[in-house]
Motif scaffolding. Structure first.
Motif, PDB file in Angstrom:
ATOM      1  N   SER A  68      -1.896  12.596  17.487  1.00 35.00           N
ATOM      2  CA  SER A  68      -1.590  12.127  16.718  1.00 35.00           C
ATOM      3  C   SER A  68      -1.492  11.882  15.274  1.00 35.00           C
ATOM      4  CB  SER A  68      -2.088  10.148  16.822  1.00 35.00           C
ATOM      5  OG  SER A  68      -0.887   9.596  15.733  1.00 35.00           O
ATOM      6  N   ALA A  69      -2.758  12.533  14.722  1.00 31.42           N
ATOM      7  CA  ALA A  69      -3.143  12.889  13.339  1.00 31.42           C
ATOM      8  C   ALA A  69      -2.479  14.196  13.128  1.00 31.42           C
ATOM      9  CB  ALA A  69      -4.710  12.620  13.865  1.00 31.42           C
ATOM     10  N   LEU A  70      -2.625  15.546  14.158  1.00 32.07           N
ATOM     11  CA  LEU A  70      -1.673  16.667  13.150  1.00 32.07           C
ATOM     12  C   LEU A  70      -0.877  15.943  13.565  1.00 32.07           C
ATOM     13  CD1 LEU A  70      -3.565  18.698  16.241  1.00 32.07           C
ATOM     14  CD2 LEU A  70      -3.973  18.510  13.350  1.00 32.07           C
ATOM     15  N   SER A  71       0.204  15.275  13.797  1.00 28.31           N
ATOM     16  CA  SER A  71       1.887  15.684  14.312  1.00 28.31           C
ATOM     17  C   SER A  71       2.661  14.719  12.568  1.00 28.31           C
ATOM     18  CB  SER A  71       2.236  14.097  15.448  1.00 28.31           C
ATOM     19  OG  SER A  71       1.716  13.768  14.722  1.00 28.31           O
TER      20      SER A  71
ATOM     21  N   LYS B 245       1.164   6.377   8.702  1.00 22.38           N
ATOM     22  CA  LYS B 245       1.779   5.911   9.631  1.00 22.38           C
ATOM     23  C   LYS B 245       1.184   5.030  10.523  1.00 22.38           C
ATOM     24  CE  LYS B 245       4.004   6.827  14.040  1.00 22.38           C
ATOM     25  NZ  LYS B 245       3.978   8.433  14.995  1.00 22.38           N
ATOM     26  N   PHE B 246       1.123   3.999  11.329  1.00 22.17           N
ATOM     27  CA  PHE B 246       1.029   2.937  12.159  1.00 22.17           C
ATOM     28  C   PHE B 246       0.967   3.127  13.325  1.00 22.17           C
ATOM     29  CE2 PHE B 246      -0.243  -0.217  14.598  1.00 22.17           C
ATOM     30  CZ  PHE B 246      -1.315  -1.015  13.873  1.00 22.17           C
ATOM     31  N   ASP B 247      -0.393   3.719  14.451  1.00 21.16           N
ATOM     32  CA  ASP B 247       0.322   3.991  15.596  1.00 21.16           C
ATOM     33  C   ASP B 247      -0.320   3.387  16.389  1.00 21.16           C
ATOM     34  OD1 ASP B 247       1.345   5.425  17.711  1.00 21.16           O
ATOM     35  OD2 ASP B 247       0.401   7.554  17.072  1.00 21.16           O
TER      36      ASP B 247
ATOM     37  N   PHE C  77       0.710  -1.566   0.183  1.00 23.64           N
ATOM     38  CA  PHE C  77      -0.037  -0.179   0.112  1.00 23.64           C
ATOM     39  C   PHE C  77       1.067   1.431  -0.230  1.00 23.64           C
ATOM     40  CE2 PHE C  77      -3.187  -3.411   2.180  1.00 23.64           C
ATOM     41  CZ  PHE C  77      -3.934  -3.328   0.452  1.00 23.64           C
ATOM     42  N   VAL C  78       2.035   0.947   0.700  1.00 24.85           N
ATOM     43  CA  VAL C  78       3.024   2.108   0.470  1.00 24.85           C
ATOM     44  C   VAL C  78       3.145   2.868  -0.681  1.00 24.85           C
ATOM     45  CG1 VAL C  78       4.874   3.142   1.770  1.00 24.85           C
ATOM     46  CG2 VAL C  78       3.123   1.923   3.117  1.00 24.85           C
TER      47      VAL C  78
ATOM     48  N   ALA D 107      -5.102   1.428  18.444  1.00 22.89           N
ATOM     49  CA  ALA D 107      -4.184   1.883  17.720  1.00 22.89           C
ATOM     50  C   ALA D 107      -5.462   2.426  16.181  1.00 22.89           C
ATOM     51  CB  ALA D 107      -3.305   0.512  16.520  1.00 22.89           C
ATOM     52  N   VAL D 108      -4.220   3.612  15.618  1.00 29.41           N
ATOM     53  CA  VAL D 108      -4.865   4.400  13.952  1.00 29.41           C
ATOM     54  C   VAL D 108      -4.043   4.359  13.129  1.00 29.41           C
ATOM     55  CG1 VAL D 108      -3.997   6.319  15.565  1.00 29.41           C
ATOM     56  CG2 VAL D 108      -5.568   6.909  13.944  1.00 29.41           C
ATOM     57  N   MET D 109      -4.585   4.143  11.928  1.00 33.90           N
ATOM     58  CA  MET D 109      -4.136   3.892  10.697  1.00 33.90           C
ATOM     59  C   MET D 109      -4.255   5.542  10.033  1.00 33.90           C
ATOM     60  SD  MET D 109      -4.982   0.757   8.985  1.00 33.90           S
ATOM     61  CE  MET D 109      -4.138   1.175   7.391  1.00 33.90           C
TER      62      MET D 109
END
Length: 154
Positions: free
Chosen positions: A91-94, A69-71, A28-29, A57-59
Motif C-alpha cells: 500500500s505504501a509503495l503503490s 490516501k486513507f486505506d 489537510f488535503v 488502516a493506514v494513512m
C-alpha cells in the motif's frame, strides 16, 4: 478526497462520522499536514470509531505529511484483525508514500494497546524502514484514542 465503504456497513450515525472525517481530511488535503496528534486522532475517530469489528488502516502521507490516501486494509472480528506486513508495504509503495500513520479500532471501546498491538507495530516499523517509509504513529481508536508516539512506543 472521499473514502467510501459499502452502504451495509453504516448506520446513519456512521454516515455522519464519515462526512465529518471527510471535512477534516479536506482541511489537510488543501496543504496542512497531519502533524497535530489531536487533529489526527479526531480524523481517525471519525473514520474508525463507528465500526463494530476491528479495522486496521493506514494513512499514507507525502514528505510534508499531507494525506495521499486513507486505506482500510484489514477487517477482522469483534476483538482482532489479522494484519499482513506485506500488504501494508504494498500500500505504501503503490502511493509512493514517504510516511505513514497506522491506526486501528478497538470495538470494545478500550483504546489500551495490547501486547500483540505493540509487537505488530514493531514488525511494521521494521518492514517499512526497509523501503524508507517512516512510521510517524500508531493510533488505537476506542472511546478515546491512544497514540504510540505520545507514549514513546515508536
Amino acid at each position: 478526497m472521499s473514502i467510501r465503504y459499502p452502504k451495509q456497513c453504516f448506520t446513519s450515525e456512521d454516515q455522519v462520522l464519515e462526512e465529518a472525517a471527510d471535512i477534516i481530511a479536506t482541511r489537510f488535503v488543501r496543504g496542512d499536514a497531519f502533524c497535530n496528534p489531536d487533529h489526527t486522532m479526531q480524523f481517525l475517530s471519525c473514520k474508525l470509531g463507528g465500526f463494530e469489528r476491528e479495522v486496521f488502516a493506514v494513512m499514507l502521507l507525502d514528505n510534508q505529511h499531507r494525506l495521499i490516501k486513507f486505506d482500510s486494509l484489514f477487517f477482522g472480528t469483534i476483538d482482532s484483525a489479522t494484519v499482513n506486513a506485506r500488504e501494508v508495504v504494498k500500500s505504501a509503495l503503490s502511493c509512493n508514500a514517504a510516511a505513514v500513520i497506522l491506526a486501528h479500532n478497538h470495538p470494545s471501546g478500550d483504546p489500551e494497546p495490547s501486547n500483540a498491538d505493540i509487537r505488530l507495530t514493531r514488525t511494521l516499523c521494521d518492514a517499512l524502514a526497509l523501503i524508507e517509509v517512516r512510521v510517524l504513529d500508531h493510533i488505537v481508536v476506542g472511546k478515546s484514542c491512544v497514540s504510540f508516539a505520545q507514549r514513546g512506543l515508536i
